[in-house]
Design a protein around this motif. Structure first.
Motif, short mmCIF file in Angstrom:
data_model
loop_
_atom_site.label_atom_id
_atom_site.label_comp_id
_atom_site.label_asym_id
_atom_site.label_seq_id
_atom_site.Cartn_x
_atom_site.Cartn_y
_atom_site.Cartn_z
N ASP A 213 -7.84 -1.22 -13.86
CA ASP A 213 -8.75 -0.27 -13.23
C ASP A 213 -8.03 0.89 -12.57
OD1 ASP A 213 -10.91 -1.82 -14.00
OD2 ASP A 213 -10.86 -3.02 -12.16
N GLY A 214 -6.75 0.74 -12.33
CA GLY A 214 -5.97 1.80 -11.69
C GLY A 214 -4.56 1.79 -12.21
N PRO A 215 -3.71 2.67 -11.69
CA PRO A 215 -2.32 2.70 -12.16
C PRO A 215 -1.57 1.44 -11.77
CG PRO A 215 -2.61 4.15 -10.27
CD PRO A 215 -3.98 3.68 -10.67
N PRO A 216 -0.58 1.02 -12.58
CA PRO A 216 0.23 -0.14 -12.22
C PRO A 216 1.08 0.16 -11.00
CG PRO A 216 1.15 0.97 -14.13
CD PRO A 216 -0.16 1.63 -13.85
N VAL A 217 1.68 -0.87 -10.48
CA VAL A 217 2.46 -0.76 -9.24
C VAL A 217 3.94 -0.61 -9.58
CG1 VAL A 217 3.14 -1.90 -7.11
CG2 VAL A 217 0.78 -2.08 -7.92
N LEU A 218 4.58 0.38 -8.98
CA LEU A 218 6.02 0.52 -9.00
C LEU A 218 6.51 0.51 -7.55
CD1 LEU A 218 6.80 3.26 -11.69
CD2 LEU A 218 7.31 0.83 -11.83
N PRO A 219 7.72 0.01 -7.31
CA PRO A 219 8.25 0.04 -5.94
C PRO A 219 8.33 1.47 -5.41
CG PRO A 219 9.58 -1.38 -7.34
CD PRO A 219 8.64 -0.65 -8.25
N ALA A 220 7.92 1.67 -4.17
CA ALA A 220 8.01 2.99 -3.57
C ALA A 220 9.47 3.37 -3.37
CB ALA A 220 7.27 3.01 -2.23
#
Length: 263
Positions: A213-220
């Motif tokens: 439903d949204g963008p995947p997670v990458l470490p900040a």
């Protein structure tokens, strides 16, 4: 933006191409029915850290280059249900040609729905006096997964930088969601100023696309890093762009998560 045809290469220039096709093998893994290279570019099936579903292919350079005037093209297609990881045996070092011509390198990637592609080559290094025109085009179907890392280093250790002009285009479901161009190195306007590399000599990006439903997670990025994390409108993807003093520091800013994990 319209792509214009490149001028004809000099007679001594090298033309080389690599083609990779990944498809389900019918046993829960991935076969490579097309794995072909020509000229100074070779590609081999190798073992990698992925599970039994993931096939790994490694790009191997059989000679120095690309040199000015050379034209290289790499195509990879991942069919529905397949998983492919592509690496390279070493960094690519662009070298100057005799007549000052630019080298050309085109990468064309196609990922079908339900397929996974990890594109993780070693950095491209622009040696002093070289000029490289790099063009990466990605076509993602809805439901495709992609992890792509591209790294550029201006100059080898202790030498002046070369020049890299690159373009990255991403299409998702037939719609363009990203089209960016960078021009770095001697002769490029403002490339070393505070609005671009600000004295750094390495830059790159990590693109992660995964259905959801949204963008995947990458470490900040860590505090104080010259990096930006941006979602792509109209596509379940996120782009991490970073600049750093050297290739090692850049790699630390561009970690590679598991693209087959949860978005």
């Amino acid at each position: 933006m319209t792509r214009t045809a490149a001028p004809a290469p000099p007679p001594s220039a090298v033309r080389a191409a690599v083609r990779i096709t990944a498809a389900p093998d019918g046993r829960g893994g991935t076969a490579l029915p097309v794995l072909a290279g020509s000229g100074p570019l070779a590609v081999r099936r190798t073992r990698g850290p992925g599970g039994p579903r993931t096939a790994q292919a490694t790009l191997v350079g059989a000679m120095a280059g690309p040199l000015g005037g050379d034209r290289l093209r790499i195509e990879a297609e991942v069919r529905a249900g397949a998983a492919l990881r592509v690496t390279s045996a070493a960094a690519t070092v662009a070298l100057p040609g005799r007549g000052g011509e630019a080298a050309h390198c085109a990468v064309v990637l196609r990922v079908e729905a339900g397929a996974v592609l990890e594109w993780l080559p070693e950095p491209v290094v622009a040696a002093a006096g070289s000029r490289l025109l790099a063009d990466t085009r990605i076509d993602l179907a809805p439901g495709a997964r992609l992890l792509l890392r591209e790294e550029q280093v201006l100059g080898r250790y202790g030498e002046e930088p070369g020049r890299i002009t690159s373009r990255l285009t991403v299409r998702h479901g037939g719609r363009t969601v990203l089209d960016q161009r960078t021009d770095l190195g001697p002769g490029a306007p403002g490339w070393d100023g505070p609005a671009v590399l600000a004295g750094h000599r390495a830059c790159g990006h990590l693109l992660h696309a995964a259905p959801g439903d949204g963008p995947p997670v990458l470490p900040a990025p860590p505090d104080g890093a010259d990096a930006a994390l941006l979602p792509l409108p109209g596509c379940p993807a996120v782009l991490l762009t970073a600049a750093a003093p050297d290739a090692l520091a850049l790699r630390r800013l561009l970690p590679a998560p598991d693209p087959a994990g949860p978005p």
